[in-house]
Design an enzyme around this catalytic site. Structure first.
Site, PDB file in Angstrom:
ATOM      1  CG  ASN A   1      -0.665   5.363  -0.934  1.00  8.26           C
ATOM      2  OD1 ASN A   1      -1.554   5.096  -1.728  1.00  8.26           O
ATOM      3  ND2 ASN A   1      -0.859   5.419   0.373  1.00  8.26           N
TER       4      ASN A   1
ATOM      5  CD  GLU B   1      -2.882  -1.240   0.232  1.00  9.02           C
ATOM      6  OE1 GLU B   1      -3.012  -0.273  -0.535  1.00  9.02           O
ATOM      7  OE2 GLU B   1      -3.537  -2.293   0.105  1.00  9.02           O
TER       8      GLU B   1
ATOM      9  NE  ARG C   1      -5.070   3.397  -6.446  1.00  8.31           N
ATOM     10  CZ  ARG C   1      -4.591   2.162  -6.548  1.00  8.31           C
ATOM     11  NH1 ARG C   1      -4.657   1.506  -7.675  1.00  8.31           N
ATOM     12  NH2 ARG C   1      -4.080   1.585  -5.507  1.00  8.31           N
TER      13      ARG C   1
END
Lengths: 144, 103
Positions: A52, A48, A106
């Site tokens: 990002n 994650e 997303r």
């Protein structure tokens, strides 16, 4: 062996390196005698954070992402850092389902996942300077 | 990626790769959408039998396909989840918006 160790890796923000970051995390954790579930939790959290950096930090341009793994006894500390565009409102970014890129589908669950799978998550960011995510988790604590 | 997609009578079965992250999601989304449009797919099945890892990028792909299929009155289902993927479905709430077949 002392239960201390540190590794730093810097790589380009190509999406293929998301998988590399997960493998590096799993490799660093093997010395902790972790459960499979703990490995998967850490892999998910680092995936994650790196995603990002790739999508939001650099927005498809190529910059450097630095991973820092630190062992402190049975606690692992992972820092994911980029020098991309940064986050204007960190509290908003952490809200589940909030995303600045709905057009890319997303889910807005990145930070929620980091918080769900790690013990502690700290996000520091400055617009146009970059973002640093520091995550810790105690692993390999099960009774044998 | 041979046999990753199986089409039959309006059904499309998509075999999710070993790791579904942002990187692998890009191609999977484009190919799945192309097949849905071209072959008028009404029932979409995500088969996780070969999947060991999924993060929130994977959730985005599944939710996106659910939305598209709901517009056109179709259905979306998921099957063959291992314990880890089941946990991801649970934590994200995905199990509430998509029908999951128990193995």
């Amino acid at each position: 062996m002392e239960n201390k160790n540190e590794i730093t890796i810097t790589f380009d923000s190509y999406s293929v390196n998301e998988g590399f970051a997960r493998m590096a995390a799993a490799a660093f954790l093997t010395e902790f005698n972790p459960t499979l579930d703990e490995i998967e939790d850490v892999k998910t959290a680092i995936s994650e954070a790196v995603t990002n950096a790739v999508i939001h930090g650099y927005e498809g341009t190529i910059g450097k992402v630095t991973l820092n793994f630190k062992r402190k006894g049975q606690e692992v500390e992972i820092i994911v850092e980029d020098h991309g565009k940064g986050i204007v409102d960190i509290e908003k970014a952490k809200q589940p389902f909030y995303t600045t890129k709905p057009e890319l589908e997303r889910s807005g669950m990145g930070f929620a996942f980091m918080e769900a799978f790690m013990d502690h998550v700290l996000v520091e960011s400055k617009p146009d300077e970059g973002t640093r995510v520091t995550m810790t988790k105690k692993v390999g604590m099960r009774e044998v | 990626m041979e046999n990753q997609y199986e089409l039959k009578d309006g059904f499309l079965r998509v075999r999710i790769p070993k790791e579904l992250d942002h990187h692998s999601a890009i191609g999977l989304r484009a190919e799945t959408d192309m097949l849905i449009r071209t072959y008028h797919v009404r029932h979409l099945i995500f088969d996780f039998s070969g999947t060991e890892f999924m993060d929130s990028s994977g959730i985005g792909v599944i939710i996106g396909r659910c939305k598209n299929m709901n517009y056109s009155g179709g259905s979306v289902e998921a099957e063959h989840l291992n314990a880890r993927i089941e946990k991801i479905f649970l934590v994200s709430g995905l199990n509430k918006i998509i029908k999951v077949h128990k193995n």
